[in-house]
Design an enzyme around this catalytic site. Structure first.
Site, PDB file in Angstrom:
ATOM      1  N   HIS A   1      15.787   4.222  -1.142  1.00 35.16           N
ATOM      2  CA  HIS A   1      14.498   3.914  -1.593  1.00 35.16           C
ATOM      3  C   HIS A   1      13.471   4.893  -1.303  1.00 35.16           C
ATOM      4  CE1 HIS A   1      16.452   0.259  -2.873  1.00 35.16           C
ATOM      5  NE2 HIS A   1      17.275   0.146  -1.717  1.00 35.16           N
TER       6      HIS A   1
ATOM      7  N   THR B   1       6.634  -4.143   3.159  1.00 37.10           N
ATOM      8  CA  THR B   1       6.534  -3.880   1.375  1.00 37.10           C
ATOM      9  C   THR B   1       8.001  -3.658   0.743  1.00 37.10           C
ATOM     10  OG1 THR B   1       6.262  -1.352   1.783  1.00 37.10           O
ATOM     11  CG2 THR B   1       4.216  -2.838   1.888  1.00 37.10           C
ATOM     12  N   THR B   2       9.036  -3.847   1.378  1.00 36.54           N
ATOM     13  CA  THR B   2      10.185  -4.071   0.839  1.00 36.54           C
ATOM     14  C   THR B   2      10.993  -5.217   1.213  1.00 36.54           C
ATOM     15  OG1 THR B   2      11.195  -2.396   2.549  1.00 36.54           O
ATOM     16  CG2 THR B   2      10.376  -1.484   0.580  1.00 36.54           C
TER      17      THR B   2
ATOM     18  N   GLU C   1       0.851   2.775  -1.814  1.00 35.57           N
ATOM     19  CA  GLU C   1       1.046   1.298  -2.005  1.00 35.57           C
ATOM     20  C   GLU C   1      -0.213   0.535  -2.092  1.00 35.57           C
ATOM     21  OE1 GLU C   1       5.265   0.288  -1.732  1.00 35.57           O
ATOM     22  OE2 GLU C   1       4.477   0.189   0.346  1.00 35.57           O
TER      23      GLU C   1
ATOM     24  N   HIS D   1       3.875   5.670   5.912  1.00 33.40           N
ATOM     25  CA  HIS D   1       3.957   4.202   6.804  1.00 33.40           C
ATOM     26  C   HIS D   1       4.708   4.695   8.229  1.00 33.40           C
ATOM     27  CE1 HIS D   1       3.594   1.563   3.312  1.00 33.40           C
ATOM     28  NE2 HIS D   1       2.481   2.187   3.335  1.00 33.40           N
TER      29      HIS D   1
ATOM     30  N   HIS E   1       5.717   6.524   0.666  1.00 36.56           N
ATOM     31  CA  HIS E   1       5.880   6.161  -0.960  1.00 36.56           C
ATOM     32  C   HIS E   1       5.090   6.871  -1.705  1.00 36.56           C
ATOM     33  CE1 HIS E   1       7.250   2.156   0.623  1.00 36.56           C
ATOM     34  NE2 HIS E   1       6.943   2.527   1.624  1.00 36.56           N
TER      35      HIS E   1
ATOM     36  N   HIS F   1       7.991   6.772   6.946  1.00 34.71           N
ATOM     37  CA  HIS F   1       8.913   6.823   5.831  1.00 34.71           C
ATOM     38  C   HIS F   1       7.607   6.992   4.544  1.00 34.71           C
ATOM     39  CE1 HIS F   1       8.232   2.537   5.926  1.00 34.71           C
ATOM     40  NE2 HIS F   1       7.754   2.471   4.737  1.00 34.71           N
TER      41      HIS F   1
END
Length: 307
Positions: free
Chosen positions: A90, A225-226, A129, A142, A119, A117
């Site tokens: 992901h 957020t996941t 995000e 993040h 995004h 990690h």
């Protein structure tokens, strides 16, 4: 009659292609790979339908200044370590193997770093995000922390204030950010899901703006957020973005999902505030205000020269 045909066809398509199984980003969904897109994450985990979800759109004029939001204290962020970077299916993620902590800034405890990690969008397109006044940046970092006395993230997530995440935006730059070379060069080795490789020594301090540029930030109570979207996160979203060249931003789009599709647009859409208040540090919005003031002065000088 013809006007009715298209909606009926679309309805039948979505009936056939309803997401099942694991969660995914919207960019992953196909009839061949049916999965739960963000709008359906609450079917994967009920927390994802909660009232304090992340990310959010930060409307700067509605933020409330909080004098307690003083500069954070970063301990051992300068220390170099040899981490492992992994394609987890992901995102790309790096575990933090030494004790680095954050404190101050009205955080209720000392928090230790676990991992970071990212995004991102598609080839440098919109991909953050969080958004600021509706603006979506190309990418977002993040850095995930938990209260120092906890030994695992699951336990920390059971505490309503157990996790603190630092969010940083990226912006396009005309030149490459040399400090990111260890990350960018490693991406070629982790294109496939579950692939991992060792990083050249890095420090977390080299990946984020200098401390003098970390005094402007936003704070709110939110969630992961996941999935499972646990609402145990104190969010700190910094105003100063990190520069990367377009080539560096595009390098992340070479990563693959487990089915071989490009790993792009790996962000959850912004979630409703549901009455939450977003706070800003004393110096937040000063950068934007200075830019607006500078533009106004320039315009005024230009007008005076023409008169």
């Amino acid at each position: 009659m013809q006007q009715l045909i298209l909606p009926i066809l679309l309805a039948s398509f979505w009936t056939v292609c309803t997401g099942t199984g694991d969660w995914c980003y919207q960019s992953q969904f196909t009839c061949e790979h049916q999965c739960k897109v963000p709008d359906e994450w609450s079917h994967v985990n009920s927390n994802c339908g909660g009232k304090q979800q992340s990310p959010i759109n930060i409307v700067t004029r509605k933020t409330l200044k909080d004098e307690n939001l003083t500069p954070l204290q970063f301990t051992n962020y300068q220390q170099s370590f040899k981490g492992t970077i992994k394609n987890n299916g992901h995102s790309v993620q790096v575990g933090v193997s030494h004790l680095s902590t954050i404190s101050g800034g009205d955080l209720p405890a000392v928090y230790k770093a676990l991992q970071f990690h990212l995004h991102w969008g598609n080839n440098g397109g919109p991909g953050s995000e969080h958004t600021i006044d509706g603006e979506q940046y190309p990418m977002e970092l993040h850095i995930v922390h938990m209260k120092q006395h906890y030994t695992d993230l699951t336990t920390a997530l059971a505490d309503p204030e157990g996790v603190a995440v630092l969010g940083f935006f990226y912006e396009k730059s005309n030149s490459a950010n040399r400090k990111y070379e260890p990350i960018i060069s490693a991406l070629q080795s982790i294109k496939a899901t579950n692939a991992n490789t060792s990083l050249l020594p890095i420090s977390m301090a080299q990946l984020i703006p200098s401390e003098k540029n970390l005094t402007s930030y936003y704070r709110y109570k939110g969630s992961l957020t996941t999935p499972g979207c646990t609402e145990s996160v104190i969010w700190t979203v910094f105003e100063t973005p990190i520069p990367l060249s377009m080539d560096q931003l595009k390098a992340f789009s070479d990563i693959k999902f487990h089915d071989g599709k490009p790993m792009v647009r790996t962000f959850r859409p912004v979630q409703p505030l549901n009455g939450r208040q977003v706070f800003r540090s004393g110096s937040a919005m000063t950068l934007a205000s200075s830019a607006l003031l500078g533009a106004a002065i320039t315009m005024a000088l230009g007008l005076s020269q023409h008169n």
